[in-house]
Design a protein around this motif. Sequence first.
Motif, mmCIF file in Angstrom:
data_model
loop_
_atom_site.group_PDB
_atom_site.id
_atom_site.type_symbol
_atom_site.label_atom_id
_atom_site.label_comp_id
_atom_site.label_asym_id
_atom_site.label_seq_id
_atom_site.Cartn_x
_atom_site.Cartn_y
_atom_site.Cartn_z
ATOM 1 N N ALA A 37 0.837 -1.198 0.000
ATOM 2 C CA ALA A 37 0.000 0.000 0.000
ATOM 3 C C ALA A 37 0.873 1.250 0.000
ATOM 4 C CB ALA A 37 -0.922 0.007 1.207
ATOM 5 N N ASP A 38 1.878 1.274 0.863
ATOM 6 C CA ASP A 38 2.837 2.371 0.925
ATOM 7 C C ASP A 38 2.138 3.725 0.913
ATOM 8 O OD1 ASP A 38 5.259 3.632 1.069
ATOM 9 O OD2 ASP A 38 5.657 3.495 -1.067
ATOM 10 N N SER A 39 1.094 3.872 1.749
ATOM 11 C CA SER A 39 0.337 5.118 1.736
ATOM 12 C C SER A 39 0.932 6.150 2.696
ATOM 13 C CB SER A 39 -1.120 4.850 2.093
ATOM 14 O OG SER A 39 -1.206 4.251 3.364
ATOM 15 N N TYR A 40 0.717 7.418 2.368
ATOM 16 C CA TYR A 40 1.192 8.504 3.213
ATOM 17 C C TYR A 40 0.286 8.644 4.423
ATOM 18 C CZ TYR A 40 4.287 9.813 -0.550
ATOM 19 O OH TYR A 40 5.277 9.802 -1.489
ATOM 20 N N LEU A 41 0.865 9.035 5.539
ATOM 21 C CA LEU A 41 0.112 9.204 6.774
ATOM 22 C C LEU A 41 -0.082 10.702 7.009
ATOM 23 C CD1 LEU A 41 1.855 6.451 8.908
ATOM 24 C CD2 LEU A 41 -0.257 6.316 7.590
ATOM 25 N N ASN A 42 -1.326 11.124 6.898
ATOM 26 C CA ASN A 42 -1.636 12.542 6.950
ATOM 27 C C ASN A 42 -2.422 12.948 8.184
ATOM 28 O OD1 ASN A 42 -0.433 12.861 4.401
ATOM 29 N ND2 ASN A 42 -2.315 12.240 3.393
ATOM 30 N N ALA A 43 -2.535 12.049 9.165
ATOM 31 C CA ALA A 43 -3.329 12.352 10.358
ATOM 32 C C ALA A 43 -2.637 11.853 11.626
ATOM 33 C CB ALA A 43 -4.714 11.730 10.227
ATOM 34 N N ALA A 44 -1.382 12.211 11.797
ATOM 35 C CA ALA A 44 -0.634 11.756 12.975
ATOM 36 C C ALA A 44 -1.301 12.272 14.247
ATOM 37 C CB ALA A 44 0.805 12.246 12.908
ATOM 38 N N SER A 45 -1.440 11.375 15.241
ATOM 39 C CA SER A 45 -2.015 11.768 16.529
ATOM 40 C C SER A 45 -0.933 12.320 17.454
ATOM 41 C CB SER A 45 -2.712 10.579 17.181
ATOM 42 O OG SER A 45 -1.803 9.500 17.314
ATOM 43 N N ALA A 99 25.527 31.256 19.012
ATOM 44 C CA ALA A 99 26.300 30.864 17.822
ATOM 45 C C ALA A 99 27.472 29.974 18.220
ATOM 46 C CB ALA A 99 26.803 32.099 17.090
ATOM 47 N N GLY A 100 27.688 28.917 17.429
ATOM 48 C CA GLY A 100 28.776 27.979 17.663
ATOM 49 C C GLY A 100 28.424 26.834 18.597
ATOM 50 N N THR A 101 27.240 26.864 19.182
ATOM 51 C CA THR A 101 26.805 25.832 20.109
ATOM 52 C C THR A 101 26.001 24.766 19.373
ATOM 53 O OG1 THR A 101 26.698 27.466 21.885
ATOM 54 C CG2 THR A 101 25.509 25.400 22.243
ATOM 55 N N VAL A 102 26.201 23.508 19.767
ATOM 56 C CA VAL A 102 25.438 22.397 19.198
ATOM 57 C C VAL A 102 24.244 22.114 20.106
ATOM 58 C CG1 VAL A 102 25.473 19.948 18.560
ATOM 59 C CG2 VAL A 102 27.471 21.388 18.110
ATOM 60 N N TYR A 103 23.068 22.001 19.492
ATOM 61 C CA TYR A 103 21.838 21.661 20.193
ATOM 62 C C TYR A 103 21.316 20.352 19.614
ATOM 63 C CZ TYR A 103 22.235 26.463 21.700
ATOM 64 O OH TYR A 103 22.703 27.633 22.228
ATOM 65 N N TYR A 104 20.312 19.760 20.274
ATOM 66 C CA TYR A 104 19.811 18.451 19.859
ATOM 67 C C TYR A 104 18.302 18.506 19.659
ATOM 68 C CZ TYR A 104 24.478 17.186 21.022
ATOM 69 O OH TYR A 104 25.861 17.141 21.043
ATOM 70 N N LEU A 105 17.882 18.098 18.469
ATOM 71 C CA LEU A 105 16.483 18.167 18.061
ATOM 72 C C LEU A 105 15.909 16.756 17.955
ATOM 73 C CD1 LEU A 105 14.167 19.965 16.945
ATOM 74 C CD2 LEU A 105 15.183 19.645 14.683
ATOM 75 N N THR A 106 14.743 16.554 18.561
ATOM 76 C CA THR A 106 14.028 15.281 18.460
ATOM 77 C C THR A 106 12.644 15.562 17.885
ATOM 78 O OG1 THR A 106 15.216 14.257 20.298
ATOM 79 C CG2 THR A 106 13.055 13.347 19.765
ATOM 80 N N VAL A 107 12.265 14.800 16.857
ATOM 81 C CA VAL A 107 10.949 14.926 16.214
ATOM 82 C C VAL A 107 10.292 13.550 16.229
ATOM 83 C CG1 VAL A 107 9.736 15.442 14.065
ATOM 84 C CG2 VAL A 107 11.766 16.780 14.706
ATOM 85 N N THR A 108 9.029 13.495 16.627
ATOM 86 C CA THR A 108 8.299 12.229 16.657
ATOM 87 C C THR A 108 6.925 12.400 16.017
ATOM 88 O OG1 THR A 108 9.393 11.636 18.735
ATOM 89 C CG2 THR A 108 7.434 10.376 18.146
ATOM 90 N N LEU A 109 6.614 11.509 15.081
ATOM 91 C CA LEU A 109 5.288 11.441 14.463
ATOM 92 C C LEU A 109 4.770 10.025 14.667
ATOM 93 C CD1 LEU A 109 6.072 13.135 11.046
ATOM 94 C CD2 LEU A 109 4.686 14.110 12.877
ATOM 95 N N THR A 110 3.510 9.894 15.117
ATOM 96 C CA THR A 110 2.901 8.570 15.275
ATOM 97 C C THR A 110 1.465 8.621 14.770
ATOM 98 O OG1 THR A 110 4.236 8.096 17.238
ATOM 99 C CG2 THR A 110 2.299 6.730 16.898
ATOM 100 N N GLN A 111 1.101 7.607 14.000
ATOM 101 C CA GLN A 111 -0.273 7.468 13.518
ATOM 102 C C GLN A 111 -0.596 5.986 13.442
ATOM 103 O OE1 GLN A 111 -1.479 9.799 10.081
ATOM 104 N NE2 GLN A 111 -2.728 8.114 9.324
ATOM 105 N N SER A 151 -2.173 -0.757 13.399
ATOM 106 C CA SER A 151 -0.873 -0.761 14.065
ATOM 107 C C SER A 151 -0.288 0.650 14.098
ATOM 108 C CB SER A 151 0.114 -1.669 13.325
ATOM 109 O OG SER A 151 -0.351 -2.991 13.294
ATOM 110 N N PRO A 152 0.368 0.997 15.216
ATOM 111 C CA PRO A 152 0.985 2.326 15.263
ATOM 112 C C PRO A 152 2.233 2.373 14.382
ATOM 113 C CG PRO A 152 1.476 1.109 17.261
ATOM 114 C CD PRO A 152 0.534 0.261 16.452
ATOM 115 N N VAL A 153 2.368 3.456 13.644
ATOM 116 C CA VAL A 153 3.548 3.704 12.825
ATOM 117 C C VAL A 153 4.212 4.943 13.406
ATOM 118 C CG1 VAL A 153 4.412 4.281 10.530
ATOM 119 C CG2 VAL A 153 2.446 2.755 10.778
ATOM 120 N N THR A 154 5.497 4.847 13.735
ATOM 121 C CA THR A 154 6.208 5.979 14.312
ATOM 122 C C THR A 154 7.422 6.318 13.469
ATOM 123 O OG1 THR A 154 5.490 5.430 16.551
ATOM 124 C CG2 THR A 154 7.441 6.823 16.362
#
Length: 117
Positions: free
Chosen positions: A25-33, A77-89, A94-97
Amino acid sequence: MILYVGCTNGFTVRGFRDRAITPKADSYLNAASVKTYALRTAVEGGGTLLDSGNLTYITASNGEYHFDIPSTVSIVAGTVYYLTVTLTQTSNGSPVTLAFKDVAVTAQNRTGLTPNS
C-alpha cells in the motif's frame, strides 16, 4: 543542520508513510495523533529543554509536517543543540512511528543577508 540565531527556523518533515506496515500500500500518513518536536542543550533525557511543540500537517501534502522554532528561543552561535521529532499514527490497526532523535543542529549567526526585522 543549522539554527540561525535571532531568526525563526522552519523545519519540514516530508513523506511520513506506512511502508513498514503495508509495503504494497505504501500510503502517506496525513493524520498523525502524535506530532511533536523538542530542542535541548544535550541528548534527550539530559540538558535543558529550550523549546518544544507540535508539528502541523501541510494540507493536501504527501505526509508532510512543519514546525517553527521561534526567534525568541535563546541560542548561542557555535553551540550544538539536539532536536528530536516524533510522528505517530495508527495505520491498518498498528501504530507507525517516525522519530528523529538527538539530531545535532549547530547555531550560527546570519551573515551576508539583510538585517533581521
